[in-house]
Design a protein around this motif. Structure first.
Motif, PDB file in Angstrom:
ATOM      1  N   ARG A 165      75.713  35.787 -11.373  1.00 40.42           N
ATOM      2  CA  ARG A 165      75.045  35.813 -12.676  1.00 40.42           C
ATOM      3  C   ARG A 165      75.289  37.076 -13.497  1.00 40.42           C
ATOM      4  O   ARG A 165      74.962  37.101 -14.681  1.00 40.42           O
ATOM      5  N   VAL A 166      75.805  38.130 -12.874  1.00 44.52           N
ATOM      6  CA  VAL A 166      75.974  39.389 -13.608  1.00 44.52           C
ATOM      7  C   VAL A 166      77.399  39.918 -13.457  1.00 44.52           C
ATOM      8  O   VAL A 166      78.058  39.653 -12.449  1.00 44.52           O
ATOM      9  N   PRO A 167      77.843  40.690 -14.440  1.00 45.43           N
ATOM     10  CA  PRO A 167      79.180  41.298 -14.327  1.00 45.43           C
ATOM     11  C   PRO A 167      79.252  42.275 -13.154  1.00 45.43           C
ATOM     12  O   PRO A 167      78.260  42.914 -12.795  1.00 45.43           O
ATOM     13  N   LYS A 168      80.435  42.380 -12.589  1.00 48.13           N
ATOM     14  CA  LYS A 168      80.647  43.286 -11.454  1.00 48.13           C
ATOM     15  C   LYS A 168      80.318  44.728 -11.811  1.00 48.13           C
ATOM     16  O   LYS A 168      79.878  45.504 -10.966  1.00 48.13           O
ATOM     17  N   SER A 169      80.492  45.103 -13.064  1.00 46.25           N
ATOM     18  CA  SER A 169      80.198  46.481 -13.471  1.00 46.25           C
ATOM     19  C   SER A 169      78.718  46.812 -13.280  1.00 46.25           C
ATOM     20  O   SER A 169      78.365  47.942 -12.941  1.00 46.25           O
ATOM     21  N   LEU A 170      77.832  45.826 -13.476  1.00 48.37           N
ATOM     22  CA  LEU A 170      76.399  46.065 -13.276  1.00 48.37           C
ATOM     23  C   LEU A 170      76.051  46.151 -11.795  1.00 48.37           C
ATOM     24  O   LEU A 170      75.193  46.946 -11.407  1.00 48.37           O
ATOM     25  N   ILE A 171      76.696  45.340 -10.992  1.00 47.32           N
ATOM     26  CA  ILE A 171      76.493  45.423  -9.536  1.00 47.32           C
ATOM     27  C   ILE A 171      76.958  46.799  -9.048  1.00 47.32           C
ATOM     28  O   ILE A 171      76.275  47.460  -8.266  1.00 47.32           O
ATOM     29  N   ALA A 172      78.100  47.252  -9.548  1.00 46.39           N
ATOM     30  CA  ALA A 172      78.623  48.570  -9.169  1.00 46.39           C
ATOM     31  C   ALA A 172      77.640  49.664  -9.577  1.00 46.39           C
ATOM     32  O   ALA A 172      77.381  50.590  -8.805  1.00 46.39           O
ATOM     33  N   SER A 173      77.072  49.557 -10.776  1.00 44.98           N
ATOM     34  CA  SER A 173      76.094  50.546 -11.240  1.00 44.98           C
ATOM     35  C   SER A 173      74.863  50.559 -10.344  1.00 44.98           C
ATOM     36  O   SER A 173      74.349  51.620 -10.003  1.00 44.98           O
ATOM     37  N   PHE A 174      74.391  49.393  -9.950  1.00 45.91           N
ATOM     38  CA  PHE A 174      73.233  49.293  -9.065  1.00 45.91           C
ATOM     39  C   PHE A 174      73.505  49.988  -7.731  1.00 45.91           C
ATOM     40  O   PHE A 174      72.645  50.668  -7.183  1.00 45.91           O
ATOM     41  N   LEU A 175      74.730  49.821  -7.227  1.00 48.96           N
ATOM     42  CA  LEU A 175      75.100  50.409  -5.931  1.00 48.96           C
ATOM     43  C   LEU A 175      75.570  51.858  -6.059  1.00 48.96           C
ATOM     44  O   LEU A 175      75.718  52.539  -5.049  1.00 48.96           O
ATOM     45  N   VAL A 177      78.553  52.818  -7.259  1.00 45.18           N
ATOM     46  CA  VAL A 177      79.973  52.896  -6.892  1.00 45.18           C
ATOM     47  C   VAL A 177      80.828  52.466  -8.081  1.00 45.18           C
ATOM     48  O   VAL A 177      80.328  51.914  -9.056  1.00 45.18           O
ATOM     49  N   SER A 178      82.123  52.678  -7.958  1.00 46.82           N
ATOM     50  CA  SER A 178      83.046  52.223  -8.998  1.00 46.82           C
ATOM     51  C   SER A 178      83.262  50.718  -8.858  1.00 46.82           C
ATOM     52  O   SER A 178      82.981  50.129  -7.802  1.00 46.82           O
ATOM     53  N   ARG A 179      83.797  50.127  -9.905  1.00 45.29           N
ATOM     54  CA  ARG A 179      84.105  48.690  -9.862  1.00 45.29           C
ATOM     55  C   ARG A 179      85.172  48.394  -8.815  1.00 45.29           C
ATOM     56  O   ARG A 179      85.151  47.346  -8.159  1.00 45.29           O
ATOM     57  N   GLU A 180      86.099  49.303  -8.663  1.00 40.60           N
ATOM     58  CA  GLU A 180      87.178  49.119  -7.673  1.00 40.60           C
ATOM     59  C   GLU A 180      86.603  49.089  -6.265  1.00 40.60           C
ATOM     60  O   GLU A 180      86.992  48.270  -5.432  1.00 40.60           O
ATOM     61  N   THR A 181      85.667  50.011  -5.972  1.00 39.89           N
ATOM     62  CA  THR A 181      85.025  50.031  -4.668  1.00 39.89           C
ATOM     63  C   THR A 181      84.273  48.735  -4.435  1.00 39.89           C
ATOM     64  O   THR A 181      84.323  48.152  -3.347  1.00 39.89           O
ATOM     65  N   LEU A 182      83.575  48.265  -5.470  1.00 36.59           N
ATOM     66  CA  LEU A 182      82.847  46.999  -5.354  1.00 36.59           C
ATOM     67  C   LEU A 182      83.810  45.847  -5.046  1.00 36.59           C
ATOM     68  O   LEU A 182      83.498  45.002  -4.201  1.00 36.59           O
ATOM     69  N   SER A 183      84.951  45.804  -5.702  1.00 32.65           N
ATOM     70  CA  SER A 183      85.922  44.735  -5.450  1.00 32.65           C
ATOM     71  C   SER A 183      86.376  44.739  -4.003  1.00 32.65           C
ATOM     72  O   SER A 183      86.533  43.682  -3.389  1.00 32.65           O
ATOM     73  N   ARG A 184      86.591  45.950  -3.444  1.00 28.18           N
ATOM     74  CA  ARG A 184      86.988  46.029  -2.028  1.00 28.18           C
ATOM     75  C   ARG A 184      85.862  45.521  -1.125  1.00 28.18           C
ATOM     76  O   ARG A 184      86.108  44.841  -0.134  1.00 28.18           O
ATOM     77  N   LEU A 185      84.606  45.859  -1.466  1.00 33.00           N
ATOM     78  CA  LEU A 185      83.466  45.409  -0.656  1.00 33.00           C
ATOM     79  C   LEU A 185      83.320  43.898  -0.692  1.00 33.00           C
ATOM     80  O   LEU A 185      83.061  43.268   0.317  1.00 33.00           O
ATOM     81  N   ALA A 186      83.462  43.337  -1.886  1.00 30.82           N
ATOM     82  CA  ALA A 186      83.257  41.898  -2.070  1.00 30.82           C
ATOM     83  C   ALA A 186      84.334  41.090  -1.349  1.00 30.82           C
ATOM     84  O   ALA A 186      84.067  39.983  -0.900  1.00 30.82           O
ATOM     85  N   SER A 187      85.529  41.671  -1.203  1.00 30.16           N
ATOM     86  CA  SER A 187      86.604  40.930  -0.551  1.00 30.16           C
ATOM     87  C   SER A 187      86.657  41.196   0.955  1.00 30.16           C
ATOM     88  O   SER A 187      87.397  40.559   1.664  1.00 30.16           O
TER      89      SER A 187
END
Length: 188
Positions: A165-175, A177-187
């Motif tokens: 429901r939310v852009p990855k940039s907001l999830i990254a902000s919550f955590l 971390v950077s968006r790139e780090t979030l992408s690695r976590l999600a995969s």
């Protein structure tokens, strides 16, 4: 909308129809549009919002203008700047809508009046505040003692469906971390 509020309250205390009518009379309904800010830093906070439908975020903007997401609010969640609401001061947090939202809200004056009129509501609000306190404690402990991967997993567990429901940039902000780090976590 009122049935959802009643279910939330009655998870803690039973209410007669007459008591619930009085409870409902102290609340007001308001719809908000996506991207609408409902609490702005520096402004007085008059309301505590019960989110019936939609998605909101609570954030803090630091002195450099960076947004730090403190909380996501999904359906059946209570949202406000607690310090500003209870002390009737200006907000340090910002609350805005990530989707169109339907809310029921109560002023502090109406809340205090309601607690005097229906004693059960004081118990309900106490339980609700305790649950929020515990949720924030878990978040703080998670931030200081868990890996980013563990924080991500907890987020997915605590907020089912949020990732879609939310852009990855907001999830990254919550955590935090950077968006790139979030992408690695999600995969992973």
């Amino acid at each position: 909308m009122s049935n959802i509020l009643r279910q939330q309250i009655e998870a803690f205390v039973p209410l007669t129809d007459e008591e619930f009518e009085l409870v409902l009379s102290r609340f007001s309904a308001k719809k908000f549009k996506k991207h609408q800010i409902i609490i702005r830093e520096g402004e007085y906070v008059h309301n505590d919002y019960f989110l019936v439908n939609g998605l909101m975020k609570v954030s803090y903007i630091d002195s450099e203008g960076k947004e730090h997401i403190v909380q996501f609010g999904m359906e059946h969640c209570w949202i406000t700047d607690p310090q500003a609401y209870h002390h009737q001061t200006t907000a340090t947090l910002q609350v805005d809508c990530l989707e169109d939202c339907d809310t029921l809200f109560i002023t502090l004056q109406n809340r205090e009046k309601l607690c005097r009129e229906v004693q059960k509501m004081e118990y309900f609000f106490s339980k609700q505040a305790t649950a929020n306190y515990i949720q924030f404690q878990h978040r703080i402990l998670c931030l200081i003692s868990s890996s980013v991967k563990e924080q991500y997993d907890k987020l997915v567990s605590n907020y089912p469906g949020l990732i879609q429901r939310v852009p990855k940039s907001l999830i990254a902000s919550f955590l935090g971390v950077s968006r790139e780090t979030l992408s690695r976590l999600a995969s992973a």
